[in-house]
Write a protein that holds these residues in place. Structure first.
Motif, mmCIF file in Angstrom:
data_model
loop_
_atom_site.group_PDB
_atom_site.id
_atom_site.type_symbol
_atom_site.label_atom_id
_atom_site.label_comp_id
_atom_site.label_asym_id
_atom_site.label_seq_id
_atom_site.Cartn_x
_atom_site.Cartn_y
_atom_site.Cartn_z
ATOM 1 N N SER A 277 -34.806 60.283 35.173
ATOM 2 C CA SER A 277 -34.684 60.632 33.756
ATOM 3 C C SER A 277 -35.808 59.972 33.198
ATOM 4 C CB SER A 277 -33.328 59.442 33.384
ATOM 5 O OG SER A 277 -32.250 59.865 34.032
ATOM 6 N N THR A 278 -36.668 58.976 33.511
ATOM 7 C CA THR A 278 -38.114 58.784 32.703
ATOM 8 C C THR A 278 -38.715 59.872 32.869
ATOM 9 O OG1 THR A 278 -37.622 56.705 33.440
ATOM 10 C CG2 THR A 278 -39.851 57.152 32.948
ATOM 11 N N ILE A 279 -39.028 60.729 34.238
ATOM 12 C CA ILE A 279 -39.727 62.018 34.177
ATOM 13 C C ILE A 279 -39.169 63.002 33.294
ATOM 14 C CG2 ILE A 279 -40.545 63.620 35.813
ATOM 15 C CD1 ILE A 279 -40.413 61.448 38.182
ATOM 16 N N ILE A 280 -38.188 63.160 33.101
ATOM 17 C CA ILE A 280 -37.756 64.358 32.527
ATOM 18 C C ILE A 280 -38.095 64.066 31.102
ATOM 19 C CG2 ILE A 280 -35.468 65.825 31.749
ATOM 20 C CD1 ILE A 280 -34.446 65.151 34.467
ATOM 21 N N LEU A 281 -37.700 62.768 30.548
ATOM 22 C CA LEU A 281 -38.060 62.378 29.330
ATOM 23 C C LEU A 281 -39.567 62.661 28.950
ATOM 24 C CD1 LEU A 281 -35.720 59.347 29.187
ATOM 25 C CD2 LEU A 281 -35.534 61.288 27.466
ATOM 26 N N LYS A 282 -40.292 62.067 29.897
ATOM 27 C CA LYS A 282 -41.835 62.272 29.628
ATOM 28 C C LYS A 282 -42.196 63.729 29.585
ATOM 29 C CE LYS A 282 -45.592 60.193 29.166
ATOM 30 N NZ LYS A 282 -46.016 59.456 27.948
ATOM 31 N N ASP B 236 -41.246 65.082 26.140
ATOM 32 C CA ASP B 236 -41.908 64.352 24.963
ATOM 33 C C ASP B 236 -43.403 64.982 25.059
ATOM 34 O OD1 ASP B 236 -42.508 62.592 23.030
ATOM 35 O OD2 ASP B 236 -43.491 61.056 24.463
ATOM 36 N N MET B 237 -43.989 65.171 26.136
ATOM 37 C CA MET B 237 -45.185 65.969 26.246
ATOM 38 C C MET B 237 -45.544 67.362 25.815
ATOM 39 S SD MET B 237 -46.491 64.365 29.880
ATOM 40 C CE MET B 237 -48.177 65.314 29.904
ATOM 41 N N THR B 238 -44.207 67.988 25.810
ATOM 42 C CA THR B 238 -44.066 69.544 25.446
ATOM 43 C C THR B 238 -43.758 69.479 23.942
ATOM 44 O OG1 THR B 238 -42.014 69.608 26.638
ATOM 45 C CG2 THR B 238 -43.762 70.253 27.760
ATOM 46 N N ILE B 239 -42.472 69.172 23.632
ATOM 47 C CA ILE B 239 -42.072 69.434 22.121
ATOM 48 C C ILE B 239 -41.632 68.211 21.595
ATOM 49 C CG2 ILE B 239 -40.798 71.661 23.076
ATOM 50 C CD1 ILE B 239 -38.069 70.120 23.002
ATOM 51 N N GLY B 240 -41.958 66.989 22.410
ATOM 52 C CA GLY B 240 -41.601 65.741 21.544
ATOM 53 C C GLY B 240 -40.189 65.329 21.544
ATOM 54 N N LEU B 241 -40.217 64.092 21.671
ATOM 55 C CA LEU B 241 -38.804 63.426 21.869
ATOM 56 C C LEU B 241 -37.942 63.107 20.448
ATOM 57 C CD1 LEU B 241 -38.776 61.204 24.870
ATOM 58 C CD2 LEU B 241 -37.273 63.350 24.577
ATOM 59 N N ARG B 242 -39.039 62.401 19.596
ATOM 60 C CA ARG B 242 -38.328 61.603 18.401
ATOM 61 C C ARG B 242 -38.591 62.464 17.084
ATOM 62 N NH1 ARG B 242 -38.092 55.283 17.998
ATOM 63 N NH2 ARG B 242 -37.162 55.084 15.897
#
Length: 479
Positions: free
Chosen positions: A445-450, A453-459
């Motif tokens: 999950s952490t890898i997918i989130l990262k 985040d690095m591509t389109i941003g999470l927040r």
């Protein structure tokens, strides 16, 4: 100096909170051992090898059981089982839309309610197509390894109904119902699991990021773990891990992903300084009530038959849920002086979560014990532990689902009745299942989130968060 003292006090607070939760759980486990016999002893005559089947059928070699989907005649389908499973499928779908949507929607602030409802609805649509394309196949068919299924059912290839030939396909995991029904039943589990994660990052994740995360998470995390535990060729199934309806596959899995999400995104802007009170607890109670009703499809439906095991799972679910709701309520009443509406609703959900892995393996007495443990431990986790550790699990997805799932999974190993389940429970085996899910789920999950985040941003931006996700993400609002 003041900073050092603050950190020292915080550290002691964390230690006390964790120790309290651990001691509570250990005490419960110690108590459970001596009462296992009381909890589930049943007369031998009450445990036939197969309900309504002759004893000779029980002696049939296990090797004769099908190990992959196959075609059967119409006459091999049981209409009662099929009717129950169609009903169960509809009940479990109701758990997400509208159940979970309203449960979570009522707990957020007014400016985020539409966005929260949208998350559950959009996930339902996205997961449905991914399940048809490849999810069902890699989760519920044998593969070349014990860790992932094959692609023989991709795009539902081979899932057929042949009117002229009077044949249709069935899953080896549900021989008396059409494979279409079994696949749709499991789809509803695949839908609600990622939807549960949304409670941990509520009010701060971009909608586009949420869609990418949920799609990838379903295929990379949910489907493999479902295969490990529920497909007979899966490695955890081979070890004897017991998970009747999803304590490990659904709740621990979603809960630990929720914790990873909360840590990755950080706290909501203004947390601790601004009011974050639920905007409409009426919606939350309605949502919790729909979850409770739908959960009978979740647990009793996992018998994949209209039989006595479904009936026992139904009873265990109702009793554990009521017990956990009261356990949370009285614990909160004692701790805070008043029992809250949100508390009793949360306690009910905690009971539903904890009884899920055990529901087809235990009887009513054990269900009471599991309910008590779930209500108390999940209350501590969602209040004292969360405050002490300082993470922002917005709607307690981790505190209720992951912790409740762990409580239920471990107690299944202690309280499983061989007379009911046909197999012995093992605490050590259950620990292997829990630990494997926690480690794999958190890391992936952490890898997918990262990556997201690095591509389109999470927040969303601070300004968008203050404006509210309803307006900033969807251009709509409730007046």
């Amino acid at each position: 100096m003041q900073v050092d003292q603050h950190l020292h006090k915080r550290g002691r607070g964390v230690a006390r909170a964790l120790a309290g939760a651990l001691v509570t759980l250990l005490l419960i486990m110690v108590i459970m051992g001596p009462v296992c016999t009381w909890a589930e002893e049943a007369p031998a005559a009450a445990a036939p090898a197969a309900e309504g089947a002759p004893e000779a059928a029980a002696a049939a070699p296990a090797a004769s059981a099908p190990t992959e989907p196959q075609l059967v005649k119409f006459s091999d389908i049981n209409s009662g089982d099929t009717a129950w499973m169609l009903t169960s499928t509809a009940l479990v779908l109701m758990m997400t839309i509208p159940g979970l949507a309203l449960f979570y929607g009522g707990m957020v602030r007014k400016k985020n309610v539409l966005a929260t409802l949208m998350q559950s609805f959009a996930i339902t649509c996205l997961v449905t197509l991914l399940w048809w394309a490849v999810g069902y196949s890699i989760a519920f068919t044998p593969g070349s390894t014990a860790y992932l299924g094959g692609f023989g059912r991709a795009f539902f290839d081979g899932v057929v109904y042949q009117h002229d030939a009077s044949k249709l396909s069935v899953s080896h995991l549900g021989l008396t119902i059409p494979e279409t029904v079994y696949a749709m039943f499991q789809l509803t589990f695949a839908i609600i699991t990622p939807a549960l994660i949304c409670g941990a990052f509520a009010e701060r994740m971009k909608f586009s990021a949420m869609l990418w995360f949920m799609g990838l998470w379903l295929l990379v995390v949910y489907c493999p773990i479902a295969h490990w535990v529920w497909e007979p060729s899966g490695w955890l199934a081979a070890k004897g891990v017991l998970d009747f309806a999803g304590g490990t596959v659904v709740h621990i899995n979603a809960g630990i992903a929720g914790l990873a999400s909360a840590l990755m995104l950080g706290k909501r802007t203004g947390l601790g300084k601004e009011s974050m009170a639920p905007h409409n607890l009426t919606l939350t109670v309605i949502g919790a009530s729909l979850l409770w009703v739908g959960w009978f499809g979740f647990n009793a439906g996992s018998a994949v038959a209209s039989d006595g095991r479904a009936g026992m799972a139904f009873a265990a679910t109702q009793i554990a849920t009521a017990t956990a709701a009261l356990a949370w309520m009285f614990t909160e009443w004692f701790a805070k002086g008043k029992p809250s509406v949100l508390g009793i609703a949360s306690g009910a959900v905690a009971g539903l979560v904890a009884i899920t892995p055990a529901s087809g393996f235990v009887g009513p007495n054990a269900a009471v014990l599991i309910g008590i443990a779930a209500g108390i431990v999940c209350y501590i986790s969602s209040t004292a532990v969360k405050r002490a550790l300082g993470y922002d699990d917005s709607l307690d997805a981790f505190g209720v689902h992951c912790i409740g799932g762990i409580v239920g999974a471990l107690l299944t190993g202690v309280l499983a009745s061989k007379e009911i389940s046909g197999s012995d429970g093992s605490l050590v085996t259950q620990l292997i299942g829990v630990a494997s899910t926690l480690i794999y789920g958190f890391i992936m999950s952490t890898i997918i989130l990262k990556v997201v985040d690095m591509t389109i941003g999470l927040r969303v931006s601070v300004d968008q968060e203050r404006e509210g996700l309803d307006i900033s993400q969807h251009g709509e609002s409730i007046e």
